[in-house]
Design a protein around this motif. Sequence first.
Motif, PDB file in Angstrom:
ATOM      1  N   VAL A 135       0.858  -1.093   0.144  1.00  0.00           N
ATOM      2  CA  VAL A 135       0.051  -0.133   0.056  1.00  0.00           C
ATOM      3  C   VAL A 135       0.859   1.265   0.079  1.00  0.00           C
ATOM      4  N   GLU A 136       0.651   2.269  -0.842  1.00  0.00           N
ATOM      5  CA  GLU A 136       1.522   3.304  -0.812  1.00  0.00           C
ATOM      6  C   GLU A 136       0.517   4.499  -0.690  1.00  0.00           C
ATOM      7  N   ALA A 137       0.675   5.562   0.246  1.00  0.00           N
ATOM      8  CA  ALA A 137      -0.160   6.710   0.473  1.00  0.00           C
ATOM      9  C   ALA A 137      -0.209   7.843  -0.362  1.00  0.00           C
ATOM     10  N   GLY A 161       8.663   7.528  -3.394  1.00  0.00           N
ATOM     11  CA  GLY A 161       8.841   8.446  -2.054  1.00  0.00           C
ATOM     12  C   GLY A 161       9.873   9.556  -2.390  1.00  0.00           C
ATOM     13  N   THR A 162      10.343   9.933  -1.202  1.00  0.00           N
ATOM     14  CA  THR A 162      11.278  11.217  -1.017  1.00  0.00           C
ATOM     15  C   THR A 162      12.191  11.127  -2.162  1.00  0.00           C
ATOM     16  N   ALA A 163      12.886   9.895  -2.484  1.00  0.00           N
ATOM     17  CA  ALA A 163      13.946   9.813  -3.262  1.00  0.00           C
ATOM     18  C   ALA A 163      13.580  10.485  -4.775  1.00  0.00           C
ATOM     19  N   PHE A 195       8.941  10.900  10.517  1.00  0.00           N
ATOM     20  CA  PHE A 195       7.547  11.464  10.980  1.00  0.00           C
ATOM     21  C   PHE A 195       7.979  13.118  10.466  1.00  0.00           C
ATOM     22  N   GLN A 196       8.393  13.136   9.379  1.00  0.00           N
ATOM     23  CA  GLN A 196       8.768  14.390   8.649  1.00  0.00           C
ATOM     24  C   GLN A 196       7.691  15.565   8.342  1.00  0.00           C
ATOM     25  N   ASN A 197       6.246  15.086   8.581  1.00  0.00           N
ATOM     26  CA  ASN A 197       5.612  15.916   8.047  1.00  0.00           C
ATOM     27  C   ASN A 197       4.301  15.691   9.325  1.00  0.00           C
ATOM     28  N   PRO A 240       5.026  14.376   1.315  1.00  0.00           N
ATOM     29  CA  PRO A 240       4.005  15.050   2.599  1.00  0.00           C
ATOM     30  C   PRO A 240       3.380  13.725   3.344  1.00  0.00           C
ATOM     31  N   THR A 241       3.417  12.593   2.438  1.00  0.00           N
ATOM     32  CA  THR A 241       2.705  11.560   3.087  1.00  0.00           C
ATOM     33  C   THR A 241       3.491  10.860   4.398  1.00  0.00           C
ATOM     34  N   ASN A 242       4.674  11.225   4.535  1.00  0.00           N
ATOM     35  CA  ASN A 242       5.581  10.823   5.716  1.00  0.00           C
ATOM     36  C   ASN A 242       5.084  11.443   6.940  1.00  0.00           C
ATOM     37  N   ASP A 243       3.914  11.089   7.691  1.00  0.00           N
ATOM     38  CA  ASP A 243       3.561  11.639   8.801  1.00  0.00           C
ATOM     39  C   ASP A 243       3.424  10.883   9.899  1.00  0.00           C
ATOM     40  N   PRO A 267      14.975   1.735   7.743  1.00  0.00           N
ATOM     41  CA  PRO A 267      15.034   3.190   8.094  1.00  0.00           C
ATOM     42  C   PRO A 267      14.199   4.025   6.776  1.00  0.00           C
ATOM     43  N   GLY A 268      13.639   5.225   6.909  1.00  0.00           N
ATOM     44  CA  GLY A 268      13.360   5.902   8.093  1.00  0.00           C
ATOM     45  C   GLY A 268      12.525   5.724   9.054  1.00  0.00           C
ATOM     46  N   THR A 269      11.455   4.517   8.912  1.00  0.00           N
ATOM     47  CA  THR A 269      10.592   4.209   9.928  1.00  0.00           C
ATOM     48  C   THR A 269      11.181   3.866  11.012  1.00  0.00           C
ATOM     49  N   SER A 322      23.738   8.676   2.583  1.00  0.00           N
ATOM     50  CA  SER A 322      23.424   7.188   2.647  1.00  0.00           C
ATOM     51  C   SER A 322      22.085   6.851   3.256  1.00  0.00           C
ATOM     52  N   SER A 323      21.002   7.967   3.050  1.00  0.00           N
ATOM     53  CA  SER A 323      19.720   7.400   3.638  1.00  0.00           C
ATOM     54  C   SER A 323      19.099   6.654   2.709  1.00  0.00           C
ATOM     55  N   ILE A 324      19.087   6.882   1.367  1.00  0.00           N
ATOM     56  CA  ILE A 324      18.542   5.719   0.514  1.00  0.00           C
ATOM     57  C   ILE A 324      18.954   4.412   0.589  1.00  0.00           C
ATOM     58  N   GLY A 325      20.485   4.463   0.596  1.00  0.00           N
ATOM     59  CA  GLY A 325      21.349   3.271   0.646  1.00  0.00           C
ATOM     60  C   GLY A 325      21.069   2.578   1.980  1.00  0.00           C
TER      61      GLY A 325
HETATM   62  C1  LIG Z   1      16.334  17.299  -2.137  1.00  0.00           C
HETATM   63  C2  LIG Z   1      16.823  15.956  -1.765  1.00  0.00           C
HETATM   64  C3  LIG Z   1      18.052  15.361  -1.937  1.00  0.00           C
HETATM   65  C4  LIG Z   1      18.360  14.230  -1.201  1.00  0.00           C
HETATM   66  N1  LIG Z   1      19.230  13.591  -1.725  1.00  0.00           N
HETATM   67  C5  LIG Z   1      19.680  12.297  -1.298  1.00  0.00           C
HETATM   68  C6  LIG Z   1      20.989  11.548  -1.809  1.00  0.00           C
HETATM   69  O1  LIG Z   1      21.380  11.827  -2.966  1.00  0.00           O
HETATM   70  N2  LIG Z   1      21.133  10.406  -1.165  1.00  0.00           N
HETATM   71  C7  LIG Z   1      20.508   9.833   0.201  1.00  0.00           C
HETATM   72  O2  LIG Z   1      20.757   8.741   0.394  1.00  0.00           O
HETATM   73  N3  LIG Z   1      19.227  10.442   0.453  1.00  0.00           N
HETATM   74  C8  LIG Z   1      19.038  11.793  -0.159  1.00  0.00           C
HETATM   75  N4  LIG Z   1      17.815  12.282   0.191  1.00  0.00           N
HETATM   76  C9  LIG Z   1      17.002  11.585   1.340  1.00  0.00           C
HETATM   77  C10 LIG Z   1      16.227  10.579   0.592  1.00  0.00           C
HETATM   78  O3  LIG Z   1      15.518  11.014  -0.360  1.00  0.00           O
HETATM   79  C11 LIG Z   1      15.400   9.840   1.765  1.00  0.00           C
HETATM   80  O4  LIG Z   1      16.198  10.286   2.987  1.00  0.00           O
HETATM   81  C12 LIG Z   1      15.043   8.588   1.567  1.00  0.00           C
HETATM   82  O5  LIG Z   1      14.241   8.612   0.395  1.00  0.00           O
HETATM   83  C13 LIG Z   1      14.299   7.727   2.656  1.00  0.00           C
HETATM   84  O6  LIG Z   1      13.193   8.572   3.028  1.00  0.00           O
HETATM   85  P1  LIG Z   1      12.205   7.807   3.786  1.00  0.00           P
HETATM   86  O7  LIG Z   1      12.818   6.591   4.501  1.00  0.00           O
HETATM   87  O8  LIG Z   1      11.605   8.899   4.835  1.00  0.00           O
HETATM   88  O9  LIG Z   1      10.932   7.230   2.958  1.00  0.00           O
HETATM   89  P2  LIG Z   1      10.377   7.521   1.616  1.00  0.00           P
HETATM   90  O10 LIG Z   1      11.750   7.315   0.570  1.00  0.00           O
HETATM   91  O11 LIG Z   1       9.944   8.950   1.368  1.00  0.00           O
HETATM   92  O12 LIG Z   1       9.547   6.363   1.506  1.00  0.00           O
HETATM   93  C14 LIG Z   1       8.116   6.436   2.344  1.00  0.00           C
HETATM   94  C15 LIG Z   1       7.249   5.754   1.300  1.00  0.00           C
HETATM   95  O13 LIG Z   1       5.958   5.465   2.254  1.00  0.00           O
HETATM   96  C16 LIG Z   1       4.756   6.100   1.859  1.00  0.00           C
HETATM   97  N5  LIG Z   1       3.938   6.257   3.148  1.00  0.00           N
HETATM   98  C17 LIG Z   1       4.092   7.165   4.141  1.00  0.00           C
HETATM   99  N6  LIG Z   1       3.250   6.686   5.118  1.00  0.00           N
HETATM  100  C18 LIG Z   1       2.370   5.782   4.622  1.00  0.00           C
HETATM  101  C19 LIG Z   1       1.306   4.790   4.960  1.00  0.00           C
HETATM  102  N7  LIG Z   1       0.971   5.008   6.214  1.00  0.00           N
HETATM  103  N8  LIG Z   1       0.831   4.052   4.375  1.00  0.00           N
HETATM  104  C20 LIG Z   1       1.521   3.787   3.064  1.00  0.00           C
HETATM  105  N9  LIG Z   1       2.508   4.473   2.414  1.00  0.00           N
HETATM  106  C21 LIG Z   1       3.101   5.399   3.215  1.00  0.00           C
HETATM  107  C22 LIG Z   1       5.455   7.593   1.306  1.00  0.00           C
HETATM  108  O14 LIG Z   1       4.276   7.934   0.585  1.00  0.00           O
HETATM  109  C23 LIG Z   1       6.555   7.134   0.575  1.00  0.00           C
HETATM  110  O15 LIG Z   1       6.384   6.690  -0.653  1.00  0.00           O
HETATM  111  C24 LIG Z   1      17.485  13.556  -0.355  1.00  0.00           C
HETATM  112  C25 LIG Z   1      16.257  14.244  -0.110  1.00  0.00           C
HETATM  113  C26 LIG Z   1      15.826  15.298  -0.766  1.00  0.00           C
HETATM  114  C27 LIG Z   1      14.460  15.945  -0.392  1.00  0.00           C
END
Ligand SMILES: Cc1cc2nc3c(=O)[nH]c(=O)nc-3n(C[C@H](O)[C@H](O)[C@H](O)COP(=O)(O)OP(=O)(O)OC[C@H]3O[C@@H](n4cnc5c(N)ncnc54)[C@H](O)[C@@H]3O)c2cc1C
Length: 498
Positions: free
Chosen positions: A70-72, A78-80, A211-213, A235-238, A459-461, A473-476
Amino acid sequence: MDLNRRDFLKGAAVASVVAAGSLAVGCTPAEEEPAEKWEYDVDVAVAGFGAGGAMAALTAQKGGASVVCVEAYHQVGGTAMDSAGGATGPGSMEVAQANMPYSKPEFLQTFVDCIGEATNVMEEYDAFIRPGAGGVGFTIGAESTHKARVECYEDLAEKFVDGGGVLLMETKAFKLLTNEDGSIVGLMARKSDGTEIKIKAKAVILACGGFQNNPELKTKFFGPMGDQVFCRAVPTNDGTGLLMAKEVGAALSTGLGTFYGHSMAANADVEFMDFYEIGSQYHDNRCIVVNLDGKRYYDEGAGVAGDMNNLELINQRYARGCVIFDQNIYDEWGSISAGGDKGADRTAEVIERGGRVAKADTIEELAEKMSAWGYHKANTIKTVKEYNEAIDNGTTADLEVPRTTGLIASIIKIVEPPFYATEVVCGVSCCYGGVAINPNGEVLKEDGVKPIPGLYAIPGTAGGITSAHYYRSSIGAAVAYAWKAATCALDYVSAGQE
Ligand SMILES: Cc1cc2nc3c(=O)[nH]c(=O)nc-3n(C[C@H](O)[C@H](O)[C@H](O)COP(=O)(O)OP(=O)(O)OC[C@H]3O[C@@H](n4cnc5c(N)ncnc54)[C@H](O)[C@@H]3O)c2cc1C
């Protein structure tokens, strides 16, 4: 109704999905279980189809599990999708420990061991990726554009659905379901029209970001200025992932007050997908950044891409500051992103979008304009003067707040008119703290030792993994832990079937 793969991506109604007969092998429609209504019955349910969630879903599917995700949000990835896309990691424990010295070795070990495995999955799915920085991990997208990054994840989503997976878009997980002994038996999710669905799953992987949002959680964990911090993420990362896990007795990790982000143009009308190109003031690690007292508060060059300065910005009044630069920095760095690619003229865009940018022929005039926003005029002038003098004298390390080059910044005198000041606010892209897990990605009970059977988080939950060290390395970390969590979930599911 004739549904195609795109209908899944657009969030087709559950009933329609069942009618189309497109469920994954192993998914059982509700009618077969009259006592309790489950819309889906699968091996693994994944919350979130960001970079980590996609990796978890594909890894579980590749291992033979039936998977519902499920994707919100209305877009996958996501953020990537609004990032540089670097899914990199440390190539060895030596590198990991040198760059993330406060992390527990066992957590780093999983990161080191699994970043290559995650890359293999991307390659097996023939994903649109490029090599990772330093040869470790991967970079999202066939090229460095938002379009290419989105294409990469849309393609993976289609392959997941083609492989029998179910992907429900604009559907938000909100509750975990457990049996009497506390083991996970599924989750509940809500579609954008308010319809609730119940998914029976032997294992659940929380990949729904941090909990960015969520202003309340940011204030609780980041401190008094937490609610001022800009959500520089989808914005769905709440924080629902953290709250759901806590409700079923999960422990929280260390480092809940730490995060990765970059300072963002304050008051400017920038939304998700504008953050990388426009909102992030990536030239700030070549500038002076002052707080409302007109004083520097941290080494602008520290860290990877202004991330450490941003982390300290939260401790300044209103989590705000002003980036001061001159025409030379504007011309050289004003449109270069953290990834080194040239994009939009950020300052011009910020002005266009209603942000605060002052321009003046002298520093005195600039400080006067900044004072209208509340910045201390005399201190601002003094700060710039002392900074330039320290560069002339080679004594920047002796400044009250020392100035170093950091990893990619340079120290440049601010002397070429006109001068600029852009007001910025602290931004959060990724929470370093979250649900407590062990190195297998299993969510831990409140005792911090025993896992909650069937519950996994990445990570990041999940938090406490990289201990406030970004290391690009947050995506990594998300994809490496997603591979590990999905692999352990597969073992858990097959053990339960023996
Ligand atoms: C401008 C910018 C540049 C960046 N550059 C880099 C980089 O080069 N390298 C790097 O490592 N990091 C980078 N980052 C950070 C990186 O993008 C994020 O840290 C990474 O994507 C992980 O995010 P996340 O774990 O919070 O989750 P996300 O990747 O955001 O994934 C969470 C997903 O879960 C969904 N979701 C949320 N709540 C629910 C729910 N209750 N039910 C179902 N779905 C839900 C969201 O919609 C989203 O799709 C950058 C970020 C930004 C904004």
